[in-house]
Design a protein around this motif. Structure first.
Motif, PDB file in Angstrom:
ATOM      1  N   ASP A  57       0.826  -1.222   0.000  1.00  0.00           N
ATOM      2  CA  ASP A  57       0.000   0.000   0.000  1.00  0.00           C
ATOM      3  C   ASP A  57       0.852   1.262   0.000  1.00  0.00           C
ATOM      4  O   ASP A  57       0.413   2.315  -0.445  1.00  0.00           O
ATOM      5  CB  ASP A  57      -0.919   0.033   1.230  1.00  0.00           C
ATOM      6  CG  ASP A  57      -1.972  -1.059   1.179  1.00  0.00           C
ATOM      7  OD1 ASP A  57      -2.352  -1.477   0.066  1.00  0.00           O
ATOM      8  OD2 ASP A  57      -2.400  -1.502   2.266  1.00  0.00           O
ATOM      9  N   VAL A  59       4.703   2.906  -0.942  1.00  0.00           N
ATOM     10  CA  VAL A  59       5.923   2.718  -1.730  1.00  0.00           C
ATOM     11  C   VAL A  59       6.810   3.958  -1.604  1.00  0.00           C
ATOM     12  O   VAL A  59       6.326   5.056  -1.343  1.00  0.00           O
ATOM     13  CB  VAL A  59       5.608   2.450  -3.222  1.00  0.00           C
ATOM     14  CG1 VAL A  59       4.898   1.115  -3.392  1.00  0.00           C
ATOM     15  CG2 VAL A  59       4.807   3.572  -3.840  1.00  0.00           C
ATOM     16  N   ARG A 120       0.260   4.250  -2.403  1.00  0.00           N
ATOM     17  CA  ARG A 120       0.306   3.812  -3.802  1.00  0.00           C
ATOM     18  C   ARG A 120      -0.891   4.347  -4.605  1.00  0.00           C
ATOM     19  O   ARG A 120      -0.736   4.763  -5.744  1.00  0.00           O
ATOM     20  CB  ARG A 120       0.345   2.294  -3.887  1.00  0.00           C
ATOM     21  CG  ARG A 120       0.540   1.782  -5.321  1.00  0.00           C
ATOM     22  CD  ARG A 120       0.378   0.277  -5.439  1.00  0.00           C
ATOM     23  NE  ARG A 120       1.390  -0.482  -4.765  1.00  0.00           N
ATOM     24  CZ  ARG A 120       2.489  -0.964  -5.351  1.00  0.00           C
ATOM     25  NH1 ARG A 120       2.723  -0.736  -6.618  1.00  0.00           N
ATOM     26  NH2 ARG A 120       3.343  -1.675  -4.646  1.00  0.00           N
ATOM     27  N   GLU A 121      -2.064   4.337  -4.007  1.00  0.00           N
ATOM     28  CA  GLU A 121      -3.278   4.750  -4.726  1.00  0.00           C
ATOM     29  C   GLU A 121      -3.335   6.258  -4.964  1.00  0.00           C
ATOM     30  O   GLU A 121      -3.591   6.710  -6.067  1.00  0.00           O
ATOM     31  CB  GLU A 121      -4.524   4.296  -3.956  1.00  0.00           C
ATOM     32  CG  GLU A 121      -4.735   2.802  -3.965  1.00  0.00           C
ATOM     33  CD  GLU A 121      -5.016   2.256  -5.358  1.00  0.00           C
ATOM     34  OE1 GLU A 121      -5.793   2.869  -6.112  1.00  0.00           O
ATOM     35  OE2 GLU A 121      -4.447   1.197  -5.676  1.00  0.00           O
TER      36      GLU A 121
END
Length: 141
Positions: A57, A59, A120-121
């Protein structure tokens, strides 16, 4: 950093140069060093179980990097890439890295890069996860 030794770095990663790393001048091209840096750091994080490159989730994205070159390297040199943490912030970490030939004590190149940890999203900065922070703290000089 030119006077740095392997002992100045908390982690050493082995890297084999490749034929394609050489440029027309017969030595490893400058841009390839950044690949070695990225490989050494990410290898460390993956081996400690704190980086899931496919499903994590959070990075780390590289936002700053630089390198100074002191001695040429070329295929088929075997290298050791030294890694240490110079600064561990809330959502970022500054690594210092060095390139050594496996059989030579002289430093070939020294550089740095900064990871900013993001969701990440959303791509928005987030605090470095606790388990990652522990792994990074072990690299502090």
């Amino acid at each position: 950093m030119r006077d740095a030794t392997r002992a100045d770095y908390r982690h050493l990663a082995s890297v084999q140069t490749r034929w394609m790393d050489n440029d027309v001048y017969g030595h490893v091209n400058n841009v390839t060093y950044y690949s070695y840096f990225d490989t050494a750091v990410n290898q460390y994080l993956i081996e400690r179980g704190v980086l899931d490159i496919h499903n994590g989730d959070v990075v780390g994205l590289v936002v700053d990097t630089g390198c100074s070159y002191f001695r040429s390297i070329a295929f088929p040199d075997r290298l050791q890439i030294g890694v240490r943490v110079a600064k561990l912030g809330n959502s970022s970490v500054r690594y210092e890295v060095a390139v050594f030939r496996e059989e030579d004590e002289a430093i070939c190149a020294a550089g740095h890069f900064v990871h900013v940890y993001v969701d990440r999203e959303s791509g928005r900065p987030v605090p470095i996860p606790d388990n990652t922070r522990e792994a990074l703290a072990a690299l502090q000089r």
